[in-house]
Enzyme design. Structure first.
Site, PDB file in Angstrom:
ATOM      1  N   ARG A 139      65.628  -1.014  76.599  1.00  0.00           N
ATOM      2  CA  ARG A 139      63.799  -0.851  76.392  1.00  0.00           C
ATOM      3  C   ARG A 139      64.135   0.520  78.013  1.00  0.00           C
ATOM      4  O   ARG A 139      65.298   0.005  78.610  1.00  0.00           O
ATOM      5  CB  ARG A 139      63.218  -1.592  76.052  1.00  0.00           C
ATOM      6  CG  ARG A 139      62.943  -2.244  75.243  1.00  0.00           C
ATOM      7  CD  ARG A 139      62.011  -2.829  74.934  1.00  0.00           C
ATOM      8  NE  ARG A 139      60.839  -2.662  74.168  1.00  0.00           N
ATOM      9  CZ  ARG A 139      59.751  -2.617  74.500  1.00  0.00           C
ATOM     10  NH1 ARG A 139      59.635  -4.787  74.474  1.00  0.00           N
ATOM     11  NH2 ARG A 139      58.762  -2.692  74.334  1.00  0.00           N
ATOM     12  N   PRO A 165      50.411 -11.678  78.487  1.00  0.00           N
ATOM     13  CA  PRO A 165      48.911 -10.496  77.516  1.00  0.00           C
ATOM     14  C   PRO A 165      50.003 -10.293  76.703  1.00  0.00           C
ATOM     15  O   PRO A 165      50.646  -9.695  76.488  1.00  0.00           O
ATOM     16  CB  PRO A 165      48.754  -9.867  79.809  1.00  0.00           C
ATOM     17  CG  PRO A 165      50.335 -10.043  80.216  1.00  0.00           C
ATOM     18  CD  PRO A 165      50.665 -11.223  80.001  1.00  0.00           C
ATOM     19  N   ASN A 166      48.856  -9.850  75.494  1.00  0.00           N
ATOM     20  CA  ASN A 166      49.173  -8.983  74.676  1.00  0.00           C
ATOM     21  C   ASN A 166      49.797 -10.323  73.419  1.00  0.00           C
ATOM     22  O   ASN A 166      49.753  -9.449  72.066  1.00  0.00           O
ATOM     23  CB  ASN A 166      49.986  -7.989  74.794  1.00  0.00           C
ATOM     24  CG  ASN A 166      48.936  -7.160  75.581  1.00  0.00           C
ATOM     25  OD1 ASN A 166      47.136  -7.208  75.161  1.00  0.00           O
ATOM     26  ND2 ASN A 166      49.404  -6.821  76.516  1.00  0.00           N
ATOM     27  N   ALA A 199      54.128  -8.526  80.088  1.00  0.00           N
ATOM     28  CA  ALA A 199      54.094  -7.207  81.027  1.00  0.00           C
ATOM     29  C   ALA A 199      53.998  -7.605  82.657  1.00  0.00           C
ATOM     30  O   ALA A 199      54.484  -7.651  83.503  1.00  0.00           O
ATOM     31  CB  ALA A 199      53.364  -6.399  80.388  1.00  0.00           C
ATOM     32  N   GLU A 229      63.593 -18.281  81.280  1.00  0.00           N
ATOM     33  CA  GLU A 229      62.332 -16.745  81.204  1.00  0.00           C
ATOM     34  C   GLU A 229      62.877 -16.531  79.528  1.00  0.00           C
ATOM     35  O   GLU A 229      64.073 -16.267  79.270  1.00  0.00           O
ATOM     36  CB  GLU A 229      62.569 -16.067  82.410  1.00  0.00           C
ATOM     37  CG  GLU A 229      61.883 -15.156  81.767  1.00  0.00           C
ATOM     38  CD  GLU A 229      62.463 -14.076  83.101  1.00  0.00           C
ATOM     39  OE1 GLU A 229      63.132 -14.015  83.800  1.00  0.00           O
ATOM     40  OE2 GLU A 229      62.032 -12.430  82.557  1.00  0.00           O
ATOM     41  N   HIS A 249      61.952 -13.339  76.378  1.00  0.00           N
ATOM     42  CA  HIS A 249      61.905 -12.210  75.707  1.00  0.00           C
ATOM     43  C   HIS A 249      62.250 -11.945  74.472  1.00  0.00           C
ATOM     44  O   HIS A 249      63.102 -12.425  74.125  1.00  0.00           O
ATOM     45  CB  HIS A 249      61.606 -11.630  76.786  1.00  0.00           C
ATOM     46  CG  HIS A 249      61.724 -10.941  77.794  1.00  0.00           C
ATOM     47  ND1 HIS A 249      60.632 -11.050  78.701  1.00  0.00           N
ATOM     48  CD2 HIS A 249      62.684 -11.642  79.440  1.00  0.00           C
ATOM     49  CE1 HIS A 249      59.894 -11.415  79.933  1.00  0.00           C
ATOM     50  NE2 HIS A 249      61.295 -11.701  80.439  1.00  0.00           N
ATOM     51  N   ASN A 281      57.298 -16.504  78.413  1.00  0.00           N
ATOM     52  CA  ASN A 281      57.540 -14.921  78.518  1.00  0.00           C
ATOM     53  C   ASN A 281      55.995 -14.922  78.785  1.00  0.00           C
ATOM     54  O   ASN A 281      55.261 -14.620  78.758  1.00  0.00           O
ATOM     55  CB  ASN A 281      57.480 -15.011  76.652  1.00  0.00           C
ATOM     56  CG  ASN A 281      57.245 -12.944  76.380  1.00  0.00           C
ATOM     57  OD1 ASN A 281      56.886 -13.404  77.227  1.00  0.00           O
ATOM     58  ND2 ASN A 281      57.667 -13.398  75.395  1.00  0.00           N
ATOM     59  N   TYR A 333      58.121  -6.306  67.885  1.00  0.00           N
ATOM     60  CA  TYR A 333      58.594  -7.596  67.475  1.00  0.00           C
ATOM     61  C   TYR A 333      58.291  -8.823  66.313  1.00  0.00           C
ATOM     62  O   TYR A 333      58.523  -9.479  67.303  1.00  0.00           O
ATOM     63  CB  TYR A 333      57.483  -7.587  69.068  1.00  0.00           C
ATOM     64  CG  TYR A 333      57.189  -7.671  70.144  1.00  0.00           C
ATOM     65  CD1 TYR A 333      58.108  -7.416  70.552  1.00  0.00           C
ATOM     66  CD2 TYR A 333      55.616  -6.138  69.827  1.00  0.00           C
ATOM     67  CE1 TYR A 333      57.678  -7.419  72.408  1.00  0.00           C
ATOM     68  CE2 TYR A 333      56.251  -5.540  71.586  1.00  0.00           C
ATOM     69  CZ  TYR A 333      57.019  -6.321  72.711  1.00  0.00           C
ATOM     70  OH  TYR A 333      56.753  -5.470  73.690  1.00  0.00           O
ATOM     71  N   ARG A 358      50.938  -5.925  64.975  1.00  0.00           N
ATOM     72  CA  ARG A 358      51.277  -4.474  65.248  1.00  0.00           C
ATOM     73  C   ARG A 358      53.071  -4.475  65.863  1.00  0.00           C
ATOM     74  O   ARG A 358      53.121  -5.345  65.998  1.00  0.00           O
ATOM     75  CB  ARG A 358      50.083  -3.820  66.396  1.00  0.00           C
ATOM     76  CG  ARG A 358      49.474  -3.257  65.830  1.00  0.00           C
ATOM     77  CD  ARG A 358      48.502  -3.537  67.085  1.00  0.00           C
ATOM     78  NE  ARG A 358      46.961  -4.098  66.808  1.00  0.00           N
ATOM     79  CZ  ARG A 358      46.122  -4.397  67.359  1.00  0.00           C
ATOM     80  NH1 ARG A 358      45.972  -4.113  68.849  1.00  0.00           N
ATOM     81  NH2 ARG A 358      45.185  -5.236  67.200  1.00  0.00           N
TER      82      ARG A 358
HETATM   83  O1  CA2 Z   1      60.016  -8.924  74.860  1.00  0.00           O
HETATM   84  C1  CA2 Z   1      59.161  -9.474  74.956  1.00  0.00           C
HETATM   85  O2  CA2 Z   1      59.059 -10.842  74.762  1.00  0.00           O
HETATM   86  C2  CA2 Z   1      58.626  -8.673  76.275  1.00  0.00           C
HETATM   87  O3  CA2 Z   1      58.193  -9.660  77.231  1.00  0.00           O
HETATM   88  C3  CA2 Z   1      57.129  -8.712  75.875  1.00  0.00           C
HETATM   89  C4  CA2 Z   1      55.853  -8.047  76.465  1.00  0.00           C
HETATM   90  C5  CA2 Z   1      56.715  -6.350  77.073  1.00  0.00           C
HETATM   91  O4  CA2 Z   1      55.184  -5.994  78.223  1.00  0.00           O
HETATM   92  C6  CA2 Z   1      57.598  -7.351  78.255  1.00  0.00           C
HETATM   93  O5  CA2 Z   1      58.495  -5.470  78.597  1.00  0.00           O
HETATM   94  C7  CA2 Z   1      58.617  -7.860  76.592  1.00  0.00           C
HETATM   95  C8  CA2 Z   1      54.237  -7.653  75.440  1.00  0.00           C
HETATM   96  C9  CA2 Z   1      54.643  -8.215  74.962  1.00  0.00           C
HETATM   97  C10 CA2 Z   1      53.138  -7.123  74.283  1.00  0.00           C
HETATM   98  O6  CA2 Z   1      53.293  -8.051  72.549  1.00  0.00           O
HETATM   99  C11 CA2 Z   1      52.450  -6.921  71.201  1.00  0.00           C
HETATM  100  C12 CA2 Z   1      52.944  -7.851  70.450  1.00  0.00           C
HETATM  101  C13 CA2 Z   1      52.283  -7.167  69.256  1.00  0.00           C
HETATM  102  C14 CA2 Z   1      51.730  -5.912  69.543  1.00  0.00           C
HETATM  103  C15 CA2 Z   1      51.825  -5.652  70.433  1.00  0.00           C
HETATM  104  C16 CA2 Z   1      52.105  -6.312  71.835  1.00  0.00           C
END
Ligand code: CA2
Length: 149
Positions: free
Chosen positions: A108, A11-12, A78, A99, A101, A75, A24, A19
């Site tokens: 974090r 997700p996301n 969340a 896996e 990330h 990946n 990221y 953003r």
């Molecule tokens: O670091 C990663 O790849 C994560 O899997 C990214 C997830 C986070 O919940 C994990 O703890 C680590 C979040 C992905 C959301 O991606 C966004 C990208 C741009 C703006 C907002 C969110």
């Protein structure tokens, strides 16, 4: 031999590049898909690259990968930190899992330090941005090579 790697994103991650660049980076998910496609070509792998914001859909995709793919790069975003269902589906697939990330989850918030996936994965790569996806593909290429040697 089947050399298809299923690359799935939770997700996301569709928001990448729009953003939170400090966390990221500036690459979009389409950029990462293209990078994976180029790496796969060089490594002699095939890939399927997908993203979803719906956990049930991700579960269905993992179930469907069992007889079609040779490995999974995931990946889970969340859901990494929340989903026993995804862990169970990955185990049921009987496929090797890596896996990935983008960020270093260990630098974090504490809630990101727990992963339901890590202990059933072949390996975990975090904090190296999109290079992590390439490294995962490279590892699968070596793993498949060893199987056929
Ligand atoms: O670091 C990663 O790849 C994560 O899997 C990214 C997830 C986070 O919940 C994990 O703890 C680590 C979040 C992905 C959301 O991606 C966004 C990208 C741009 C703006 C907002 C969110």
């Amino acid at each position: 031999m089947n050399r298809t790697v299923f690359i799935i994103n939770g997700p996301n991650l569709n928001l990448l590049g729009t953003r939170e660049p400090a966390t990221y980076g500036h690459e979009t998910l389409a950029d990462i898909a293209a990078l994976c496609g180029r790496s796969a070509d060089k490594l002699g792998l095939k890939i399927e690259f997908r993203q979803t914001n719906h956990e049930g859909e991700l579960l269905d995709w993992i179930h469907g990968a069992r007889n079609r793919c040779a490995g999974i790069v995931i990946n889970p975003a969340a859901w990494t930190h929340t989903s026993v269902a995804i862990r169970d589906a990955l185990v049921a697939s009987e496929l090797p899992v890596i896996e990935v990330h983008l960020s270093n989850v260990h630098k974090r918030e504490p809630f990101r330090h727990l992963s339901f996936v890590s202990s059933i994965a072949v390996g975990v790569i975090c904090g190296l941005g999109s290079h992590g996806y390439r490294m995962a593909l490279s590892h699968f290429a070596e793993m498949f090579q060893e199987r056929t040697a």
